[in-house]
Design an enzyme around this catalytic site. Structure first.
Site, PDB file in Angstrom:
ATOM      1  N   LEU A   1       0.832  -1.205   0.000  1.00 27.93           N
ATOM      2  CA  LEU A   1       0.000   0.000   0.000  1.00 27.93           C
ATOM      3  C   LEU A   1       0.861   1.248   0.000  1.00 27.93           C
ATOM      4  CD1 LEU A   1      -2.624   1.712   0.529  1.00 27.93           C
ATOM      5  CD2 LEU A   1      -2.220   1.299   2.972  1.00 27.93           C
ATOM      6  N   SER A   2       0.518   2.224  -0.841  1.00 28.06           N
ATOM      7  CA  SER A   2       1.115   3.557  -0.827  1.00 28.06           C
ATOM      8  C   SER A   2       2.637   3.478  -0.997  1.00 28.06           C
ATOM      9  CB  SER A   2       0.698   4.277   0.459  1.00 28.06           C
ATOM     10  OG  SER A   2       0.984   5.648   0.392  1.00 28.06           O
TER      11      SER A   2
END
Length: 363
Positions: free
Chosen positions: A145-146
């Site tokens: 994520l991210s």
């Protein structure tokens, strides 16, 4: 009487609620020690399912900024899924001494160059886990994520021969930034290399000549942290290495959401782009499946990225092949797909029975 759909939804939620709820202190992740020179000075944790078969798959999971390995595991539900379906997990973890916000340094050239920095530390972790736990080296995957999504891009670029597939959630193209100011600009969707230059950087990261890993991209339309334009830039960076057209082979609606698919010359799905309507910055969850817990950057939007990613990699059995009516030729007819939105009677039955067993009302 409640409608059948409402009853099933409540039973599915009960199934998740009645499972043992792990916390940061009670997680079953085990620290990974002595895995090499560790030039990126990262930490690492593993999860091994209680029932272990031979030649298990391995999923490398990379958390986002401000998160820990255990916290991301609890939110995403990866270890619960691994326990139920028998695969191994590796959770590299950033240390505050490297980045005060616990972000993987996806923008630092030293940390995203093959056999250097953080990517080499993660590669060393993978080598240790594969060797010690009988992992099938042909079934190693990576997701994040991210900042973890951007580091997923770096792992796929620098070690494409290691991975069968990768999945980026709210990520950015590989080597799209080289400084912190550039990183913030790219996150906002400003500037950045051309598609042709991004492709060149991807190809030059390893000099790879073989088959490239498959790629899934997940992006919320209302993400104000990582601009949605980054998802399209990732597609452009990878499109030519897979030899696919600019336009997707098919576009599917999943409720309010959309999935675009690019297929190669053999008809294999090699790039997927999931666009999640109205979602901000975070990992898409469907807590009704019993996998994942909503919280900061863990967003219950009615679709489980964890489950869909695992299913696309063949880690979760599927009664239906995705959402069409064609059943998998290798899948038993009574197999349950906990993430199916179709009319899977086997999945419905399993949800009901699991919920009743959890409540002590059925053996």
């Amino acid at each position: 009487m409640r409608s059948m759909s409402d009853t099933l939804a409540r039973l599915a939620a009960l199934r998740g609620t009645l499972r043992a709820q792990p916390t940061q202190d009670s997680t079953d992740l085990v620290a990974l020690d002595a895995f090499g020179s560790n030039p990126g000075t990262l930490g690492g944790y593993t999860y091994l399912p209680s029932k272990r078969g031979k030649n298990m798959a391995l999923v490398v999971v990379l958390h986002g900024c401000t998160q820990t390995a255990a916290g991301y595991d609890i939110g995403s539900g990866w270890s619960r899924l691994a326990e139920d379906y028998g695969f191994t997990l590796l959770f590299p973890e950033q240390r505050r001494a490297n980045n005060p916000n616990l972000c993987f340094n996806w923008f630092n050239p030293e940390d995203i160059s093959r056999d250097h920095g953080e990517v080499f530390s993660i590669r060393q972790m993978i080598a240790k886990v594969v060797a010690e736990h009988g992992i099938d080296a042909r079934r190693v995957f990576v997701t994040g994520l991210s900042a973890g999504g951007a580091m997923t891009a770096a792992m796929l670029a620098t070690y494409p021969e290691v991975f069968a597939g990768g999945a980026m959630i709210a990520g950015l193209p590989y080597a799209s930034a080289a400084t912190i100011p550039e990183a913030f600009d790219r996150m906002r969707g400003h500037g950045g290399p051309t598609a042709k230059e991004l492709e060149r950087r991807l190809r030059n990261a390893s000099g790879h000549k073989g088959r490239w890993p498959t790629l899934a991209i997940w992006q919320g339309t209302a993400d104000s942290t990582v601009a949605p334009s980054n998802a399209n830039a990732i597609v452009e960076q990878w499109r030519n290495v897979h030899g696919v057209d600019a336009s997707p082979a098919r576009v599917e609606d999943i409720g309010r959401h959309q999935r675009k698919v690019w297929t190669d010359a053999h008809g294999v799905d090699v790039i997927e782009l999931y666009t999640i309507a109205g979602m901000g910055h975070g990992t898409p969850l469907d807590v009704g499946t019993g996998y994942g817990t909503s919280g900061p950057f863990m967003l219950d939007v009615g679709i489980s990225s964890t489950g869909e990613i695992a299913r696309s990699w063949g880690l979760v059995p599927s009664f239906e092949k995705r959402r069409d009516a064609k059943a998998s030729a290798t899948q038993p007819e009574n197999a349950a797909d906990p993430f199916s939105t179709g009319s899977d009677r086997g999945g419905i039955q399993k949800i009901i029975e699991d919920a009743l067993r959890s409540a002590g009302l059925m053996r």
